[in-house]
Design a protein around this motif. Structure first.
Motif, PDB file in Angstrom:
ATOM      1  N   PRO A 262     135.124 -58.944 -19.406  1.00 11.34           N
ATOM      2  CA  PRO A 262     135.724 -60.381 -19.643  1.00 11.34           C
ATOM      3  C   PRO A 262     134.785 -61.616 -19.835  1.00 11.34           C
ATOM      4  CG  PRO A 262     136.135 -59.201 -17.518  1.00 11.34           C
ATOM      5  CD  PRO A 262     135.176 -58.368 -18.367  1.00 11.34           C
ATOM      6  N   GLN A 263     133.584 -61.637 -19.579  1.00 15.64           N
ATOM      7  CA  GLN A 263     132.773 -62.498 -19.736  1.00 15.64           C
ATOM      8  C   GLN A 263     132.245 -62.621 -21.384  1.00 15.64           C
ATOM      9  OE1 GLN A 263     131.603 -64.795 -17.660  1.00 15.64           O
ATOM     10  NE2 GLN A 263     130.502 -65.874 -19.450  1.00 15.64           N
ATOM     11  N   ARG A 264     132.189 -61.634 -21.904  1.00 13.63           N
ATOM     12  CA  ARG A 264     131.927 -61.587 -23.275  1.00 13.63           C
ATOM     13  C   ARG A 264     133.356 -61.988 -24.075  1.00 13.63           C
ATOM     14  NH1 ARG A 264     128.447 -62.457 -27.174  1.00 13.63           N
ATOM     15  NH2 ARG A 264     128.603 -61.148 -28.991  1.00 13.63           N
ATOM     16  N   CYS A 265     134.336 -61.749 -23.615  1.00  7.00           N
ATOM     17  CA  CYS A 265     135.381 -62.319 -24.116  1.00  7.00           C
ATOM     18  C   CYS A 265     135.522 -63.559 -24.282  1.00  7.00           C
ATOM     19  CB  CYS A 265     136.844 -61.720 -23.672  1.00  7.00           C
ATOM     20  SG  CYS A 265     137.202 -60.063 -23.635  1.00  7.00           S
ATOM     21  N   LEU A 266     135.079 -64.173 -23.090  1.00  5.38           N
ATOM     22  CA  LEU A 266     135.241 -65.855 -23.100  1.00  5.38           C
ATOM     23  C   LEU A 266     134.144 -66.363 -23.963  1.00  5.38           C
ATOM     24  CD1 LEU A 266     135.301 -66.359 -19.160  1.00  5.38           C
ATOM     25  CD2 LEU A 266     137.319 -66.729 -20.919  1.00  5.38           C
ATOM     26  N   GLU A 267     132.851 -65.772 -24.019  1.00  5.80           N
ATOM     27  CA  GLU A 267     131.655 -66.036 -24.958  1.00  5.80           C
ATOM     28  C   GLU A 267     132.217 -66.153 -26.485  1.00  5.80           C
ATOM     29  OE1 GLU A 267     128.623 -63.468 -24.324  1.00  5.80           O
ATOM     30  OE2 GLU A 267     128.165 -64.550 -22.414  1.00  5.80           O
ATOM     31  N   LEU A 268     133.048 -64.996 -26.910  1.00  5.55           N
ATOM     32  CA  LEU A 268     133.493 -64.742 -28.346  1.00  5.55           C
ATOM     33  C   LEU A 268     134.486 -65.752 -28.534  1.00  5.55           C
ATOM     34  CD1 LEU A 268     133.533 -60.764 -28.674  1.00  5.55           C
ATOM     35  CD2 LEU A 268     132.039 -62.531 -29.728  1.00  5.55           C
ATOM     36  N   ALA A 269     135.387 -65.877 -27.484  1.00  8.59           N
ATOM     37  CA  ALA A 269     136.651 -66.995 -27.718  1.00  8.59           C
ATOM     38  C   ALA A 269     136.025 -68.361 -28.008  1.00  8.59           C
ATOM     39  CB  ALA A 269     137.604 -66.967 -26.733  1.00  8.59           C
ATOM     40  N   ASP A 270     134.835 -68.668 -27.390  1.00  5.88           N
ATOM     41  CA  ASP A 270     134.177 -69.960 -27.526  1.00  5.88           C
ATOM     42  C   ASP A 270     133.749 -69.974 -28.982  1.00  5.88           C
ATOM     43  OD1 ASP A 270     133.372 -72.653 -26.678  1.00  5.88           O
ATOM     44  OD2 ASP A 270     131.362 -71.807 -26.500  1.00  5.88           O
ATOM     45  N   LEU A 271     132.800 -68.929 -29.265  1.00  2.00           N
ATOM     46  CA  LEU A 271     132.251 -69.073 -30.440  1.00  2.00           C
ATOM     47  C   LEU A 271     133.147 -68.756 -31.713  1.00  2.00           C
ATOM     48  CD1 LEU A 271     129.282 -66.604 -29.622  1.00  2.00           C
ATOM     49  CD2 LEU A 271     129.143 -69.162 -30.062  1.00  2.00           C
ATOM     50  N   LEU A 272     134.227 -68.328 -31.550  1.00  4.10           N
ATOM     51  CA  LEU A 272     135.039 -67.688 -32.827  1.00  4.10           C
ATOM     52  C   LEU A 272     136.497 -68.380 -32.313  1.00  4.10           C
ATOM     53  CD1 LEU A 272     133.976 -64.396 -33.095  1.00  4.10           C
ATOM     54  CD2 LEU A 272     133.337 -66.160 -34.758  1.00  4.10           C
ATOM     55  N   PRO A 273     136.684 -69.744 -32.684  1.00  4.09           N
ATOM     56  CA  PRO A 273     137.832 -70.379 -32.266  1.00  4.09           C
ATOM     57  C   PRO A 273     138.935 -69.800 -33.150  1.00  4.09           C
ATOM     58  CG  PRO A 273     136.347 -71.912 -33.381  1.00  4.09           C
ATOM     59  CD  PRO A 273     135.794 -70.670 -33.046  1.00  4.09           C
ATOM     60  N   ASP A 274     138.937 -69.284 -34.665  1.00  7.39           N
ATOM     61  CA  ASP A 274     139.836 -68.796 -35.324  1.00  7.39           C
ATOM     62  C   ASP A 274     140.157 -67.509 -35.159  1.00  7.39           C
ATOM     63  OD1 ASP A 274     140.196 -71.307 -36.594  1.00  7.39           O
ATOM     64  OD2 ASP A 274     138.373 -70.941 -37.935  1.00  7.39           O
ATOM     65  N   ALA A 275     139.402 -66.583 -34.161  1.00  5.58           N
ATOM     66  CA  ALA A 275     139.833 -65.303 -34.221  1.00  5.58           C
ATOM     67  C   ALA A 275     140.480 -65.118 -32.761  1.00  5.58           C
ATOM     68  CB  ALA A 275     138.425 -64.631 -33.857  1.00  5.58           C
ATOM     69  N   CYS A 276     141.086 -64.108 -32.757  1.00  9.55           N
ATOM     70  CA  CYS A 276     142.130 -63.670 -31.612  1.00  9.55           C
ATOM     71  C   CYS A 276     141.232 -62.555 -30.726  1.00  9.55           C
ATOM     72  CB  CYS A 276     143.457 -63.142 -31.931  1.00  9.55           C
ATOM     73  SG  CYS A 276     144.387 -62.346 -30.431  1.00  9.55           S
ATOM     74  N   VAL A 277     140.816 -63.052 -29.586  1.00  6.25           N
ATOM     75  CA  VAL A 277     140.125 -62.210 -28.660  1.00  6.25           C
ATOM     76  C   VAL A 277     140.935 -61.718 -27.690  1.00  6.25           C
ATOM     77  CG1 VAL A 277     138.003 -62.006 -27.484  1.00  6.25           C
ATOM     78  CG2 VAL A 277     138.013 -63.491 -29.297  1.00  6.25           C
ATOM     79  N   VAL A 278     141.002 -60.395 -27.443  1.00  3.16           N
ATOM     80  CA  VAL A 278     141.712 -59.847 -26.478  1.00  3.16           C
ATOM     81  C   VAL A 278     141.062 -58.999 -25.515  1.00  3.16           C
ATOM     82  CG1 VAL A 278     143.625 -58.198 -26.126  1.00  3.16           C
ATOM     83  CG2 VAL A 278     143.718 -59.348 -28.203  1.00  3.16           C
ATOM     84  N   GLU A 279     141.007 -59.158 -24.258  1.00  4.31           N
ATOM     85  CA  GLU A 279     140.496 -58.381 -23.084  1.00  4.31           C
ATOM     86  C   GLU A 279     141.117 -56.844 -23.142  1.00  4.31           C
ATOM     87  OE1 GLU A 279     139.514 -58.218 -18.361  1.00  4.31           O
ATOM     88  OE2 GLU A 279     139.955 -60.128 -19.401  1.00  4.31           O
ATOM     89  N   GLY A 280     140.444 -55.880 -23.346  1.00  7.35           N
ATOM     90  CA  GLY A 280     141.203 -54.648 -23.285  1.00  7.35           C
ATOM     91  C   GLY A 280     140.186 -53.423 -23.434  1.00  7.35           C
ATOM     92  N   ASP A 281     140.510 -52.178 -23.038  1.00  3.66           N
ATOM     93  CA  ASP A 281     139.738 -50.927 -23.287  1.00  3.66           C
ATOM     94  C   ASP A 281     140.170 -50.170 -24.580  1.00  3.66           C
ATOM     95  OD1 ASP A 281     138.215 -48.696 -23.017  1.00  3.66           O
ATOM     96  OD2 ASP A 281     138.790 -48.267 -20.935  1.00  3.66           O
ATOM     97  N   VAL A 282     139.355 -50.242 -25.509  1.00  5.95           N
ATOM     98  CA  VAL A 282     139.565 -49.737 -26.760  1.00  5.95           C
ATOM     99  C   VAL A 282     139.740 -48.212 -26.729  1.00  5.95           C
ATOM    100  CG1 VAL A 282     138.876 -51.508 -28.495  1.00  5.95           C
ATOM    101  CG2 VAL A 282     137.238 -49.848 -27.538  1.00  5.95           C
ATOM    102  N   SER A 283     139.358 -47.406 -25.684  1.00  2.42           N
ATOM    103  CA  SER A 283     139.407 -45.967 -25.365  1.00  2.42           C
ATOM    104  C   SER A 283     140.544 -45.745 -25.059  1.00  2.42           C
ATOM    105  CB  SER A 283     138.500 -45.552 -24.295  1.00  2.42           C
ATOM    106  OG  SER A 283     138.759 -46.059 -23.074  1.00  2.42           O
TER     107      SER A 283
END
Length: 452
Positions: A262-283
């Motif tokens: 979740p913390q990394r999601c918040l960081e990426l959402a702040d760094l990449l405002p044009d991308a859609c960042v989703v919290e989830g388990d890709v496995s």
């Protein structure tokens, strides 16, 4: 040539593996005794246990007599301090630092003289650039560029229904309707430098030389429709994900990043405002299904686990995703990976190592040295770019009159802006660019090494 490698991790050991073959005098420094012992067992290197940023340790490693120091520890700050200290002790020393943190990119470039840096490398940024380029060419597994983008070597895997399956190379151009050259073939983990009588079989991985325009023609005539990538799913919120998403968003691509932390999601959402960042388990396949894996143009597996990346990629292929990229960190797994039905496999450490080895060769042999070098076929062959100068042998002679070393192929000649696939009557002259392909059993340090 004496080289010091600071850091005996994946990059350091990959470099030791490549540079030992060139006969360089290598010293490796690391704080981890067990890691050093393993490096000594595997490679012909001297090992020194200690802090690579310490003057005493660098002095003991022989920094005053060294020509190059490569700082590839896991900490950017240690790498920068190591290069700064070593350059202060030996101002003639070439230094290369691995810098991975995006926050340091600008300052290491602007302050490279202050840090005593000859070169910086960023494996994650290089991997992102590689993926971005391959997205433009569906159907090719890898793509290496030479002669400032005018010449390319691409990797193509032959499927059973391919138009060129069970075709000899001498008939290839008549089928694809353009001038290309197959400079190497990987078949069952063996690399072949083929001649015109070579028969292409299902499963062969062809390494094809052509101009950028002819690559587009090749794709079209092979029935591979090129369409613009509009939506991409990136699995994992790594540094590669950040660099790649940043570039793709600038080009108008719809980017979804799925990250578990979740913390990394918040960081990426702040760094990449044009991308859609989703919290989830890709496995969890339900997460991928919920995010529309069956309707995306490409899926890129960039988690920190090779096994998970491979599983995600195989699942994406089962879902019908047309373009799939799989990141692997361990080069030693290449045979296992090749046995699986994967598309493009990206190894950041290998890309980084190739850049450094090219620099090493250039400073070791300034006259006639390769200006670009890429390993192909899982490191079993090399493609190199050379400038022809007044020291080059056989200028103006037809190729049919020149004796080349075994398993060496002159794949392309670039005359100014004109790219030429050579034949027996072709000649090269001062100022031309030559693209040479050879297997790894031949150590080519300068252009004249290709001749007998």
């Amino acid at each position: 040539m004496k080289i010091i490698i600071a850091g005996a991790g994946k990059v350091g050991n990959n470099l030791a593996n490549q540079l030992c073959k060139g006969g360089y005098d290598l010293t490796m420094i690391d704080l981890r005794q067990k890691v050093l012992e393993k490096s000594v067992e595997n490679y012909d290197v001297m090992a020194l246990h200690g802090n690579c940023a310490s003057m005493n340790v660098l002095r003991e490693a022989g920094v005053q007599d060294a020509e190059l120091l490569i700082a590839a520890t896991g900490a950017d700050e240690i790498n920068m301090l190591c290069c700064l200290t070593a350059h202060g002790m030996n101002p003639e020393l070439h230094t290369i630092a691995r810098i991975r943190n995006p926050e340091y990119i600008e300052q290491t470039y602007e302050m490279r003289d202050s840090f005593g840096l000859s070169m910086t490398v960023n494996p994650e940024q290089q991997a992102a650039a590689e993926i971005e380029q391959l997205l433009k060419y569906p159907g090719f597994l890898k793509r290496d560029t030479f002669a400032k983008g005018r010449v390319e070597i691409v990797e193509y895997k032959v499927k059973e229904d391919s138009k060129i399956c069970r075709t000899t190379l001498m008939n290839l151009n008549s089928i694809v309707k353009c001038r290309v050259l197959v400079c190497a073939v990987q078949r069952e983990n063996k690399v072949i430098i083929p001649d015109g009588n070579f028969m292409i079989n299902e499963g062969d991985r062809l390494f094809v030389t052509a101009s950028s325009d002819n690559l587009t023609t090749l794709l079209r005539n092979l029935g591979i429709i090129k369409h613009k990538v509009r939506r991409v799913i990136i699995c994992g919120g790594s540094r590669i994900s950040y660099y790649l998403a940043q570039n793709l968003c600038k080009n108008g691509v719809n980017v979804q990043i799925i990250e578990k932390n979740p913390q990394r999601c918040l960081e990426l959402a702040d760094l990449l405002p044009d991308a859609c960042v989703v919290e989830g388990d890709v496995s969890d396949h339900s997460v991928l299904e919920r995010e529309g894996i069956d309707s995306c143009d490409a899926l890129i597996a960039l988690t920190g686990f090779d096994e998970l990346n491979i599983i995600i990629s195989l699942y994406a292929k089962n879902c019908g995703v047309s373009r799939i990229f799989t990141k692997v960190a361990h080069i030693s797994n290449s045979r296992i990976v090749n046995a699986l039905d994967l598309d493009s496999v990206i190894c950041p450490k290998e890309l980084c190592g190739n850049s450094i080895v090219r620099y090493v060769r250039a400073i070791n042999n300034q006259t006639g040295a390769a200006v670009a070098m890429h390993t192909i076929a899982d490191g079993q062959a090399e493609a190199m770019e050379f400038w022809v100068d007044d020291t080059t042998l056989h200028c103006g002679e037809p190729l049919k009159n020149i004796r080349f070393r075994p398993n060496v192929l002159l794949a392309c000649i670039n005359h100014g802006w004109a790219m030429q696939i050579p034949d027996g009557d072709t000649t090269f002259d001062n100022g031309d660019i030559l693209i040479v392909v050879t297997n790894k059993r031949n150590v080519i340090t300068q252009l004249n090494d290709i001749f007998i």
